[in-house]
Design a protein around this motif. Sequence first.
Motif, PDB file in Angstrom:
ATOM      1  N   MET A   1      44.916  38.848  19.243  1.00  0.00           N
ATOM      2  CA  MET A   1      46.102  38.995  19.708  1.00  0.00           C
ATOM      3  C   MET A   1      45.840  39.140  21.532  1.00  0.00           C
ATOM      4  N   ASN A   2      44.403  40.102  21.932  1.00  0.00           N
ATOM      5  CA  ASN A   2      43.766  39.905  22.696  1.00  0.00           C
ATOM      6  C   ASN A   2      43.637  39.240  24.040  1.00  0.00           C
ATOM      7  N   ALA A   3      42.856  38.284  22.855  1.00  0.00           N
ATOM      8  CA  ALA A   3      41.666  37.298  23.218  1.00  0.00           C
ATOM      9  C   ALA A   3      42.532  36.213  23.237  1.00  0.00           C
ATOM     10  N   LEU A   4      44.527  36.070  23.024  1.00  0.00           N
ATOM     11  CA  LEU A   4      45.159  35.385  23.408  1.00  0.00           C
ATOM     12  C   LEU A   4      45.668  36.002  25.045  1.00  0.00           C
ATOM     13  N   ILE A   5      45.808  36.472  25.186  1.00  0.00           N
ATOM     14  CA  ILE A   5      46.240  37.524  25.918  1.00  0.00           C
ATOM     15  C   ILE A   5      44.863  37.241  27.158  1.00  0.00           C
ATOM     16  N   ALA A   6      43.732  37.496  26.810  1.00  0.00           N
ATOM     17  CA  ALA A   6      42.827  37.064  28.174  1.00  0.00           C
ATOM     18  C   ALA A   6      42.354  35.759  28.201  1.00  0.00           C
ATOM     19  N   PHE A   7      43.018  34.787  27.185  1.00  0.00           N
ATOM     20  CA  PHE A   7      42.868  33.061  27.245  1.00  0.00           C
ATOM     21  C   PHE A   7      43.885  32.572  28.506  1.00  0.00           C
ATOM     22  N   LEU A   8      45.175  33.586  28.308  1.00  0.00           N
ATOM     23  CA  LEU A   8      45.989  33.084  28.731  1.00  0.00           C
ATOM     24  C   LEU A   8      46.122  33.578  30.628  1.00  0.00           C
ATOM     25  N   GLY A   9      45.727  34.933  30.722  1.00  0.00           N
ATOM     26  CA  GLY A   9      45.572  35.705  32.159  1.00  0.00           C
ATOM     27  C   GLY A   9      44.307  34.656  32.527  1.00  0.00           C
ATOM     28  N   GLY A  10      43.347  34.398  31.788  1.00  0.00           N
ATOM     29  CA  GLY A  10      41.991  33.304  32.639  1.00  0.00           C
ATOM     30  C   GLY A  10      42.567  32.144  33.006  1.00  0.00           C
ATOM     31  N   GLY A  11      43.251  31.662  32.213  1.00  0.00           N
ATOM     32  CA  GLY A  11      43.648  30.518  32.512  1.00  0.00           C
ATOM     33  C   GLY A  11      44.875  30.717  33.609  1.00  0.00           C
ATOM     34  N   LEU A  12      45.454  31.753  33.938  1.00  0.00           N
ATOM     35  CA  LEU A  12      46.443  31.637  35.391  1.00  0.00           C
ATOM     36  C   LEU A  12      45.125  31.533  36.411  1.00  0.00           C
ATOM     37  N   GLY A  13      44.662  32.850  36.099  1.00  0.00           N
ATOM     38  CA  GLY A  13      43.001  33.091  37.428  1.00  0.00           C
ATOM     39  C   GLY A  13      42.640  32.008  37.798  1.00  0.00           C
ATOM     40  N   THR A  14      42.017  30.658  36.839  1.00  0.00           N
ATOM     41  CA  THR A  14      41.139  29.676  36.837  1.00  0.00           C
ATOM     42  C   THR A  14      41.996  28.348  37.678  1.00  0.00           C
ATOM     43  N   LEU A  15      43.738  28.385  37.387  1.00  0.00           N
ATOM     44  CA  LEU A  15      44.597  27.531  38.312  1.00  0.00           C
ATOM     45  C   LEU A  15      44.277  27.473  39.479  1.00  0.00           C
ATOM     46  N   VAL A  16      44.697  29.371  40.139  1.00  0.00           N
ATOM     47  CA  VAL A  16      44.900  29.860  41.551  1.00  0.00           C
ATOM     48  C   VAL A  16      43.267  29.711  42.096  1.00  0.00           C
ATOM     49  N   ARG A  17      42.306  29.995  41.114  1.00  0.00           N
ATOM     50  CA  ARG A  17      41.085  29.289  41.998  1.00  0.00           C
ATOM     51  C   ARG A  17      40.532  27.727  42.181  1.00  0.00           C
ATOM     52  N   TYR A  18      41.310  27.396  41.691  1.00  0.00           N
ATOM     53  CA  TYR A  18      41.518  25.766  42.089  1.00  0.00           C
ATOM     54  C   TYR A  18      42.240  25.254  43.329  1.00  0.00           C
ATOM     55  N   PHE A  19      43.395  25.691  43.617  1.00  0.00           N
ATOM     56  CA  PHE A  19      44.303  25.492  43.864  1.00  0.00           C
ATOM     57  C   PHE A  19      44.190  25.648  45.861  1.00  0.00           C
ATOM     58  N   LEU A  20      43.447  27.361  45.591  1.00  0.00           N
ATOM     59  CA  LEU A  20      42.719  27.015  46.589  1.00  0.00           C
ATOM     60  C   LEU A  20      41.006  26.555  46.766  1.00  0.00           C
ATOM     61  N   TYR A  21      40.636  25.952  46.050  1.00  0.00           N
ATOM     62  CA  TYR A  21      39.355  24.875  46.044  1.00  0.00           C
ATOM     63  C   TYR A  21      40.213  23.665  47.257  1.00  0.00           C
ATOM     64  N   ILE A  22      41.429  23.318  46.052  1.00  0.00           N
ATOM     65  CA  ILE A  22      42.315  22.301  47.206  1.00  0.00           C
ATOM     66  C   ILE A  22      42.623  22.322  47.967  1.00  0.00           C
ATOM     67  N   ILE A  23      43.053  23.069  49.234  1.00  0.00           N
ATOM     68  CA  ILE A  23      44.301  23.408  49.630  1.00  0.00           C
ATOM     69  C   ILE A  23      42.493  24.337  50.835  1.00  0.00           C
ATOM     70  N   LEU A  24      42.120  24.955  51.107  1.00  0.00           N
ATOM     71  CA  LEU A  24      41.058  25.357  51.982  1.00  0.00           C
ATOM     72  C   LEU A  24      40.072  23.755  52.117  1.00  0.00           C
ATOM     73  N   PRO A  25      39.743  24.163  53.236  1.00  0.00           N
ATOM     74  CA  PRO A  25      38.992  23.029  53.906  1.00  0.00           C
ATOM     75  C   PRO A  25      37.363  22.817  53.270  1.00  0.00           C
ATOM     76  N   LYS A  26      37.058  22.077  53.165  1.00  0.00           N
ATOM     77  CA  LYS A  26      36.033  21.736  52.616  1.00  0.00           C
ATOM     78  C   LYS A  26      34.641  21.449  53.623  1.00  0.00           C
ATOM     79  N   ASN A  27      33.550  22.038  54.176  1.00  0.00           N
ATOM     80  CA  ASN A  27      32.728  21.695  54.454  1.00  0.00           C
ATOM     81  C   ASN A  27      31.304  22.164  54.252  1.00  0.00           C
ATOM     82  N   CYS A  28      30.297  21.265  54.404  1.00  0.00           N
ATOM     83  CA  CYS A  28      29.629  21.249  53.671  1.00  0.00           C
ATOM     84  C   CYS A  28      28.436  22.247  53.880  1.00  0.00           C
TER      85      CYS A  28
END
Length: 122
Positions: A1-28
């Motif tokens: 059960m802990n593995a599923l809980i970590a998986f769900l939290g990790g997925g949410l954290g990954t989505l936040v990271r992805y949206f930050l990547y998309i929203i913020l300006p990309k500078n070389c």
Amino acid sequence: MNALIAFLGGGLGTLVRYFLYIILPKNCCFPYGTLLANFLGCFIASVLFTFFIFKSELNSAYKTFFILGFCGGLSTLSALSLEVLQYIQDGDYIKAVSYILISLLICAISVILGVALVKKYV
């Protein structure tokens, strides 16, 4: 059960990271999205870690979901930073600095090797 809980939290954290990547300006020259994700992951992990120390009666599933899962998905630096904090709190400054330097060196080497392998075989 802990593995599923970590998986769900990790997925949410990954989505936040992805949206930050998309929203913020990309500078070389500077990865603002990654910097903010790492900062937020470390900051949130430290706040929650400290909060859970004082609220030890809370179910460990919350700790697993938020710290291991969400912050781990958002930032791999959150775990390293908490471990460094523990070394500092224990007064082991040499171990704290060594851990930081070794981690950076190993990660940099792994990236260089990964790129080299892909360039060679793909």
